[in-house]
Design a protein around this motif. Structure first.
Motif, PDB file in Angstrom:
ATOM      1  N   ARG A   1      54.142  14.809  50.737  1.00 21.64           N
ATOM      2  CA  ARG A   1      54.113  15.400  49.394  1.00 21.64           C
ATOM      3  C   ARG A   1      52.726  15.925  49.062  1.00 21.64           C
ATOM      4  NH1 ARG A   1      57.686  10.964  48.089  1.00 21.64           N
ATOM      5  NH2 ARG A   1      55.899   9.746  47.353  1.00 21.64           N
ATOM      6  N   ARG A   2      51.710  15.242  49.534  1.00 21.40           N
ATOM      7  CA  ARG A   2      50.336  15.684  49.304  1.00 21.40           C
ATOM      8  C   ARG A   2      50.125  17.086  49.880  1.00 21.40           C
ATOM      9  NH1 ARG A   2      45.908  16.743  46.718  1.00 21.40           N
ATOM     10  NH2 ARG A   2      44.016  16.683  47.942  1.00 21.40           N
ATOM     11  N   ALA A   3      50.622  17.324  51.087  1.00 18.47           N
ATOM     12  CA  ALA A   3      50.469  18.638  51.714  1.00 18.47           C
ATOM     13  C   ALA A   3      51.202  19.717  50.923  1.00 18.47           C
ATOM     14  CB  ALA A   3      50.982  18.586  53.151  1.00 18.47           C
ATOM     15  N   PHE A   4      52.407  19.400  50.422  1.00 15.09           N
ATOM     16  CA  PHE A   4      53.156  20.377  49.632  1.00 15.09           C
ATOM     17  C   PHE A   4      52.426  20.699  48.325  1.00 15.09           C
ATOM     18  CE2 PHE A   4      56.101  20.945  46.047  1.00 15.09           C
ATOM     19  CZ  PHE A   4      56.678  22.163  46.404  1.00 15.09           C
ATOM     20  N   TYR A   5      51.882  19.677  47.695  1.00 12.45           N
ATOM     21  CA  TYR A   5      51.240  19.878  46.398  1.00 12.45           C
ATOM     22  C   TYR A   5      49.933  20.671  46.505  1.00 12.45           C
ATOM     23  CZ  TYR A   5      54.589  16.876  43.980  1.00 12.45           C
ATOM     24  OH  TYR A   5      55.735  16.360  43.424  1.00 12.45           O
ATOM     25  N   GLU A   6      49.347  20.707  47.699  1.00 19.20           N
ATOM     26  CA  GLU A   6      48.169  21.555  47.875  1.00 19.20           C
ATOM     27  C   GLU A   6      48.524  23.012  47.568  1.00 19.20           C
ATOM     28  OE1 GLU A   6      44.846  21.221  48.722  1.00 19.20           O
ATOM     29  OE2 GLU A   6      45.176  19.116  48.230  1.00 19.20           O
ATOM     30  N   LYS A   7      49.640  23.485  48.117  1.00 16.01           N
ATOM     31  CA  LYS A   7      50.069  24.870  47.879  1.00 16.01           C
ATOM     32  C   LYS A   7      50.598  25.040  46.457  1.00 16.01           C
ATOM     33  CE  LYS A   7      51.264  25.725  52.725  1.00 16.01           C
ATOM     34  NZ  LYS A   7      52.341  26.102  53.687  1.00 16.01           N
ATOM     35  N   GLN A   8      51.331  24.045  45.961  1.00 13.94           N
ATOM     36  CA  GLN A   8      51.889  24.136  44.615  1.00 13.94           C
ATOM     37  C   GLN A   8      50.776  24.179  43.557  1.00 13.94           C
ATOM     38  OE1 GLN A   8      54.846  24.883  44.308  1.00 13.94           O
ATOM     39  NE2 GLN A   8      55.919  23.989  42.560  1.00 13.94           N
ATOM     40  N   TYR A   9      49.685  23.489  43.824  1.00 19.54           N
ATOM     41  CA  TYR A   9      48.568  23.507  42.890  1.00 19.54           C
ATOM     42  C   TYR A   9      47.964  24.910  42.780  1.00 19.54           C
ATOM     43  CZ  TYR A   9      44.058  22.400  40.744  1.00 19.54           C
ATOM     44  OH  TYR A   9      42.960  22.383  39.917  1.00 19.54           O
ATOM     45  N   GLU A  10      47.949  25.635  43.880  1.00 21.40           N
ATOM     46  CA  GLU A  10      47.465  27.017  43.845  1.00 21.40           C
ATOM     47  C   GLU A  10      48.370  27.872  42.963  1.00 21.40           C
ATOM     48  OE1 GLU A  10      47.116  28.451  47.818  1.00 21.40           O
ATOM     49  OE2 GLU A  10      45.671  26.902  48.420  1.00 21.40           O
ATOM     50  N   ARG A  11      49.682  27.646  43.028  1.00 19.95           N
ATOM     51  CA  ARG A  11      50.613  28.372  42.159  1.00 19.95           C
ATOM     52  C   ARG A  11      50.396  28.006  40.694  1.00 19.95           C
ATOM     53  NH1 ARG A  11      56.379  27.216  43.222  1.00 19.95           N
ATOM     54  NH2 ARG A  11      56.686  29.021  41.834  1.00 19.95           N
ATOM     55  N   TYR A  12      50.160  26.719  40.439  1.00 16.93           N
ATOM     56  CA  TYR A  12      49.871  26.262  39.075  1.00 16.93           C
ATOM     57  C   TYR A  12      48.624  26.953  38.534  1.00 16.93           C
ATOM     58  CZ  TYR A  12      47.946  23.024  35.552  1.00 16.93           C
ATOM     59  OH  TYR A  12      47.392  22.472  34.438  1.00 16.93           O
ATOM     60  N   ALA A  13      47.571  27.002  39.338  1.00 10.18           N
ATOM     61  CA  ALA A  13      46.330  27.633  38.895  1.00 10.18           C
ATOM     62  C   ALA A  13      46.543  29.121  38.620  1.00 10.18           C
ATOM     63  CB  ALA A  13      45.238  27.427  39.940  1.00 10.18           C
ATOM     64  N   ALA A  14      47.343  29.785  39.448  1.00 10.82           N
ATOM     65  CA  ALA A  14      47.621  31.208  39.235  1.00 10.82           C
ATOM     66  C   ALA A  14      48.410  31.425  37.944  1.00 10.82           C
ATOM     67  CB  ALA A  14      48.388  31.770  40.427  1.00 10.82           C
ATOM     68  N   LEU A  15      49.384  30.543  37.673  1.00 11.69           N
ATOM     69  CA  LEU A  15      50.148  30.640  36.431  1.00 11.69           C
ATOM     70  C   LEU A  15      49.228  30.433  35.230  1.00 11.69           C
ATOM     71  CD1 LEU A  15      52.848  30.878  34.921  1.00 11.69           C
ATOM     72  CD2 LEU A  15      53.184  28.410  35.299  1.00 11.69           C
ATOM     73  N   GLY A  16      48.285  29.505  35.355  1.00 13.54           N
ATOM     74  CA  GLY A  16      47.338  29.266  34.279  1.00 13.54           C
ATOM     75  C   GLY A  16      46.462  30.484  34.011  1.00 13.54           C
ATOM     76  N   ARG A  17      46.001  31.131  35.068  1.00 15.07           N
ATOM     77  CA  ARG A  17      45.177  32.328  34.874  1.00 15.07           C
ATOM     78  C   ARG A  17      45.978  33.432  34.185  1.00 15.07           C
ATOM     79  NH1 ARG A  17      43.373  30.674  40.068  1.00 15.07           N
ATOM     80  NH2 ARG A  17      44.854  32.087  41.106  1.00 15.07           N
ATOM     81  N   PHE A  18      47.256  33.577  34.555  1.00 18.30           N
ATOM     82  CA  PHE A  18      48.110  34.587  33.932  1.00 18.30           C
ATOM     83  C   PHE A  18      48.273  34.303  32.439  1.00 18.30           C
ATOM     84  CE2 PHE A  18      52.401  35.736  32.488  1.00 18.30           C
ATOM     85  CZ  PHE A  18      52.357  37.109  32.665  1.00 18.30           C
ATOM     86  N   MET A  19      48.529  33.034  32.086  1.00 13.12           N
ATOM     87  CA  MET A  19      48.741  32.688  30.682  1.00 13.12           C
ATOM     88  C   MET A  19      47.456  32.856  29.864  1.00 13.12           C
ATOM     89  SD  MET A  19      51.886  32.106  30.215  1.00 13.12           S
ATOM     90  CE  MET A  19      51.803  31.406  28.567  1.00 13.12           C
ATOM     91  N   GLU A  20      46.315  32.592  30.487  1.00 17.36           N
ATOM     92  CA  GLU A  20      45.054  32.819  29.784  1.00 17.36           C
ATOM     93  C   GLU A  20      44.851  34.290  29.475  1.00 17.36           C
ATOM     94  OE1 GLU A  20      41.417  30.438  30.299  1.00 17.36           O
ATOM     95  OE2 GLU A  20      42.299  29.791  32.197  1.00 17.36           O
ATOM     96  N   LEU A  21      45.245  35.154  30.407  1.00 13.72           N
ATOM     97  CA  LEU A  21      45.129  36.597  30.176  1.00 13.72           C
ATOM     98  C   LEU A  21      46.018  37.025  29.013  1.00 13.72           C
ATOM     99  CD1 LEU A  21      45.065  38.015  33.822  1.00 13.72           C
ATOM    100  CD2 LEU A  21      43.175  38.011  32.169  1.00 13.72           C
ATOM    101  N   GLN A  22      47.228  36.467  28.945  1.00 10.48           N
ATOM    102  CA  GLN A  22      48.133  36.811  27.853  1.00 10.48           C
ATOM    103  C   GLN A  22      47.557  36.350  26.508  1.00 10.48           C
ATOM    104  OE1 GLN A  22      50.611  38.776  29.037  1.00 10.48           O
ATOM    105  NE2 GLN A  22      49.522  38.219  30.918  1.00 10.48           N
TER     106      GLN A  22
END
Length: 543
Positions: free
Chosen positions: A519-540
């Motif tokens: 699960r740790r390995a999967f969450y490494e990639k998922q965390y990158e998606r979370y950070a990208a979603l956060g950057r998008f919402m900040e722009l909005q």
């Protein structure tokens, strides 16, 4: 006679009194009293993010909780009450008159929300926080430097400025402001005058722009630039602040009678609940202590002189705010358990509307969701969430940000969404940990306290998987009150230092969680998606 001390813990909803044997930290008795007016929802407006608490809720609950705790002490366990100490939520300030009386305790303002304590999660002062930040960046000295570089709408000066700007009647009557923790100590020692009462180093440094580097509070001219006359409030507070184990004074006669305690026993200087909870949990350098409830507070300490400059985007770094001799640092999430409660309430809406007699089902929703969500392989769900449902406290405070859900399909289930929300709160926790380590603060492991830490293995395992760190949960639900009791024991002279009190009075029962490698390995990639979603919402939000 055994030597007992009392730790008083003021939370968001209630006051808890804990009587402890100072020799070993053993709980002798405890009692909890909920705030009656707050419980009815009085003086609050969730739509405008206004959350206020009447000072009578604090005094009445204190009296009831202490007396009930004293009454519960067994006749077979007699002891001498030697001292008491407080922790409270923060920043929870109130405007007062020249005698230090909260304006809500005067006849003119008895029912006025702006004359009451402004609870930590009140977000009515977002524009005023922005004004403070803009002024600090233009000033010769950036007074937000040791507040992470961003002053929050959750903190005292923004809240005070907002009320002074929007309520002329209260503004005209206000002489000073005081934090909840400081008012309790002042009240019980009979020393409430704003110029004379002792101010908490913890509350002043983390929430009030106080720092030794500029001689205490920012100068009056800085505040007057925000609103003419605001600087007088700073001038009416002593530039000295005090650590939590120091004596604020002796218990005055009035409150000794009201509480049933000996007059003159030491009352220690108050502090913010999260920081005192970290003391009770046994905080030490290299260990991030998480206080996990409706929101989270993350506390770290480092030896004084070991930090290279100011840490960006946190809730302050203050010498002695947690343990004397160490720099205390605070971060946290504006919503953690509140995220789960929001989803529960969303699911319960049709039940409350159509089957009000079954509203009791709400108690079972989160435990059942947790059980079902834990059985889901995270790799089989496309749902991704952002946890900023109450804005973002850290890193880099921004109360205007909002939460998000993405990846929904017709096959998405409630447990899938719940799992995504739990993962999002864990990702938000990782962002905080990475800010600390990226700024040179050592974090080797996590120590967790609070209701969620004790009651939700699913949340704690997910958090360990996302952080990639071991987590030790303190199996005691009164850690904040215990930390206050440790401060009381030092104030009474029973121990010379807080570290000595921790060693003697600490709780030794724990539950440990370690990361699952897959699960740790999967969450490494998922965390990158979370950070990208956060950057998008900040722009909005910025648009």
């Amino acid at each position: 006679m055994r030597k007992y001390v009392i730790g008083i813990d003021y939370g968001t909803d209630s006051c808890r009194a804990l009587v402890v044997d100072s020799e070993n930290g053993r709980e002798i008795a405890s009692a909890v009293c909920h705030y009656p007016r707050w419980k009815k929802g009085l003086y609050c407006d969730a739509r405008s993010q206004r959350y206020r608490q009447h000072p009578l809720d604090y005094t009445e609950s204190l009296e009831k909780a202490v007396r009930e705790a004293l009454a519960a002490i067994s006749a077979e366990m007699p002891g001498e009450i030697c001292a008491l100490a407080f922790d409270t939520t923060g920043s929870t300030p109130v405007l007062t008159d020249a005698q230090g009386t909260p304006l809500a305790l005067t006849a003119r303002f008895a029912g006025e929300p702006d004359a009451m304590f402004v609870l930590w999660k009140d977000h009515t002062a977002i524009p005023e926080a922005a004004e403070i930040n803009a002024a600090a960046k233009k000033a010769d000295t950036d007074y937000t430097l040791y507040s992470g570089g961003i002053y929050s709408a959750e903190w005292a000066w923004a809240k005070v400025l907002h009320i002074l700007k929007t309520n002329p009647a209260v503004a005209d009557a206000a002489y000073a402001w005081v934090e909840h923790c400081d008012w309790m100590c002042a009240l019980l020692t009979g020393n409430t005058r704003p110029e004379e009462l002792l101010r908490s180093r913890c509350a002043a440094g983390h929430k009030g722009l106080w720092h030794a580097a500029w001689g205490g509070w920012p100068p009056a001219a800085f505040f007057d630039g925000l609103r003419p006359g605001l600087g007088r409030f700073a001038e009416r507070m002593s530039p000295e602040t005090h650590t939590a184990e120091r004596i604020a004074g002796g218990l005055c006669g009035e409150w000794a009678a009201r509480l049933g305690l000996p007059e003159g026993i030491p009352v220690a200087v108050g502090a913010v609940d999260a920081h005192i909870g970290a003391v009770g949990a046994g905080i030490r350098p290299g260990v991030l202590t998480r206080i996990m409830g409706t929101s989270t507070c993350d506390i770290v300490v480092a030896p004084a002189g070991k930090l290279d400059g100011a840490v960006r985007g946190i809730c302050g770094q203050v010498d002695g705010s947690v343990l004397p001799g160490y720099v205390g640092m605070e971060a946290g999430q504006s919503a953690f358990g509140d995220v789960y409660a929001w989803f529960r309430d969303l699911l319960m809406w049709p039940v409350r509307e159509l089957l009000p007699e079954r509203a009791d089902l709400a108690e079972d929703v989160i435990p059942h969701l947790s059980q079902q969500a834990a059985a889901i392989d995270p790799r089989e769900s496309s749902v991704l969430a952002l946890d900023w449902l109450n804005g973002r406290r850290t890193p880099d405070a921004n109360q205007l940000l909002t939460g998000a859900l993405t990846g929904l399909t017709l096959g998405t289930s409630a447990p899938m969404i719940f799992r995504a929300l739990v993962e999002a709160t864990a990702f938000g926790s990782r962002a905080i940990a990475e800010r600390f380590t990226g700024e040179g603060v050592e974090i080797r492991s996590i120590l967790a306290i609070g209701g969620i830490a004790v009651k939700s293995p699913f949340v704690m395992q997910t958090l360990s998987d996302v952080l990639g760190m071991p987590i030790r949960v303190v199996r005691y639900d009164q850690t904040c009150a215990l930390g206050a009791a440790m401060c009381a024991a030092v104030a009474a002279g029973i121990y010379p230092t807080l570290e000595a009190a921790q060693a003697a009075m600490g709780v030794g029962e724990y539950v440990d969680y370690t990361p699952d490698p897959e699960r740790r390995a999967f969450y490494e990639k998922q965390y990158e998606r979370y950070a990208a979603l956060g950057r998008f919402m900040e722009l909005q939000t910025n648009d």
